[in-house]
Design a protein around this motif. Structure first.
Motif, PDB file in Angstrom:
ATOM      1  N   VAL A  59      44.284  35.165  40.985  1.00 47.29           N
ATOM      2  CA  VAL A  59      44.089  34.694  39.618  1.00 47.29           C
ATOM      3  C   VAL A  59      44.583  35.736  38.623  1.00 47.29           C
ATOM      4  O   VAL A  59      44.321  36.938  38.768  1.00 47.29           O
ATOM      5  N   ASP A  60      45.262  35.259  37.600  1.00 46.26           N
ATOM      6  CA  ASP A  60      45.797  36.027  36.483  1.00 46.26           C
ATOM      7  C   ASP A  60      44.691  36.853  35.835  1.00 46.26           C
ATOM      8  O   ASP A  60      43.632  36.325  35.525  1.00 46.26           O
ATOM      9  N   ALA A  61      44.842  38.087  35.605  1.00 44.26           N
ATOM     10  CA  ALA A  61      45.943  38.970  35.934  1.00 44.26           C
ATOM     11  C   ALA A  61      45.499  40.063  36.897  1.00 44.26           C
ATOM     12  O   ALA A  61      46.263  40.479  37.752  1.00 44.26           O
ATOM     13  N   ARG A  62      44.266  40.548  36.765  1.00 49.34           N
ATOM     14  CA  ARG A  62      43.852  41.651  37.635  1.00 49.34           C
ATOM     15  C   ARG A  62      43.784  41.237  39.098  1.00 49.34           C
ATOM     16  O   ARG A  62      43.950  42.066  39.990  1.00 49.34           O
ATOM     17  N   PHE A  64      46.005  39.722  40.625  1.00 50.59           N
ATOM     18  CA  PHE A  64      47.338  39.847  41.205  1.00 50.59           C
ATOM     19  C   PHE A  64      47.485  41.138  42.008  1.00 50.59           C
ATOM     20  O   PHE A  64      48.127  41.156  43.058  1.00 50.59           O
ATOM     21  N   LEU A  80      50.616  32.729  42.749  1.00 48.40           N
ATOM     22  CA  LEU A  80      49.998  33.129  41.480  1.00 48.40           C
ATOM     23  C   LEU A  80      49.289  31.947  40.838  1.00 48.40           C
ATOM     24  O   LEU A  80      49.867  30.865  40.705  1.00 48.40           O
ATOM     25  N   ARG A  82      48.131  31.178  37.293  1.00 47.53           N
ATOM     26  CA  ARG A  82      48.405  31.748  35.969  1.00 47.53           C
ATOM     27  C   ARG A  82      47.692  31.008  34.863  1.00 47.53           C
ATOM     28  O   ARG A  82      47.326  29.845  35.003  1.00 47.53           O
ATOM     29  N   LYS A  83      47.556  31.692  33.758  1.00 46.10           N
ATOM     30  CA  LYS A  83      47.076  31.044  32.541  1.00 46.10           C
ATOM     31  C   LYS A  83      48.111  30.002  32.135  1.00 46.10           C
ATOM     32  O   LYS A  83      49.302  30.150  32.398  1.00 46.10           O
ATOM     33  N   LYS A  86      52.462  29.902  31.549  1.00 43.72           N
ATOM     34  CA  LYS A  86      53.111  31.139  31.999  1.00 43.72           C
ATOM     35  C   LYS A  86      54.018  30.964  33.207  1.00 43.72           C
ATOM     36  O   LYS A  86      54.747  31.882  33.558  1.00 43.72           O
ATOM     37  N   VAL A 105      44.110  26.987  33.842  1.00 41.37           N
ATOM     38  CA  VAL A 105      44.980  27.717  34.757  1.00 41.37           C
ATOM     39  C   VAL A 105      45.926  26.736  35.423  1.00 41.37           C
ATOM     40  O   VAL A 105      45.658  25.529  35.463  1.00 41.37           O
ATOM     41  N   ASP A 122      40.269  37.328  43.248  1.00 42.42           N
ATOM     42  CA  ASP A 122      40.198  37.738  41.846  1.00 42.42           C
ATOM     43  C   ASP A 122      39.503  39.092  41.768  1.00 42.42           C
ATOM     44  O   ASP A 122      38.977  39.578  42.769  1.00 42.42           O
ATOM     45  N   THR A 130      36.828  30.094  36.384  1.00 47.71           N
ATOM     46  CA  THR A 130      38.245  30.277  36.704  1.00 47.71           C
ATOM     47  C   THR A 130      38.504  30.019  38.185  1.00 47.71           C
ATOM     48  O   THR A 130      39.463  29.335  38.549  1.00 47.71           O
TER      49      THR A 130
END
Length: 180
Positions: A59-62, A64, A80, A82-83, A86, A105, A122, A130
């Protein structure tokens, strides 16, 4: 295997950030410690042996950073989450509730095939919104979400319970209560 206390000592707590009363759990300290980061990925890899899967999603971003390292370690495809807005190719989207409003997402429509088993990673579990939205996306494509994994569980926010109630296996390295 490392104990939860080992990892709790690695993470930094920033009091009253981003606003008064919030204890922000900073995971960047893990990335600054190559031994601890390697151990965290090793623990995730060992745990993943219990539930075979085909794809690591993050999950975006951490998420990743963790998911990418785990996918590399296990030689698995990496997807990925993403939000909204993106990703460059055709996507599917799932909205979820925030404290004040909604967010969404997305994943690419070819992120998995029917029957693929997916592990979603995540940085932490807070309210679970999320991760639940991410799980629904893979399920829409016919994937089976075998579990979710995170560095930290913020237990009092109820996300891990919500995820388990939705039938998802949950694994975290450690958990924090608000008072810690």
């Amino acid at each position: 295997m490392c104990s939860p206390d080992y990892f709790k000592k690695i993470f930094r707590t920033v009091r009253d950030w981003p606003k008064p009363g919030i204890n922000f759990r900073d995971i960047t300290t893990l990335f600054h410690d190559p031994v601890a980061f390697s151990r965290a990925i090793d623990v995730f890899a060992e745990e993943s042996d219990k539930r075979p899967f085909d794809i690591v999603a993050a999950v975006d971003a951490r998420g990743f950073t963790i998911g990418g390292a785990l996918a590399y370690r296990l030689r698995k495809p990496f997807v990925l989450v993403r939000k909204k807005g993106k990703l460059p190719f055709k996507t599917i989207s799932e909205s979820y509730q925030l404290e004040y409003g909604t967010a969404a997402v997305e994943i690419h429509v070819d992120a998995c095939k029917p029957g693929d088993r997916v592990l979603i990673v995540d940085d932490l579990i807070a309210t679970g919104g999320t991760l639940l939205a991410a799980a629904k996306l893979f399920q829409q494509l016919g994937g089976e979400v075998v579990g979710v994994a995170a560095l930290i569980d913020l237990v009092e926010l109820g996300g891990s319970k919500k995820l388990r109630d939705a039938g998802l296996n949950v694994f975290t390295l450690c958990e924090f209560t608000e008072s810690e």
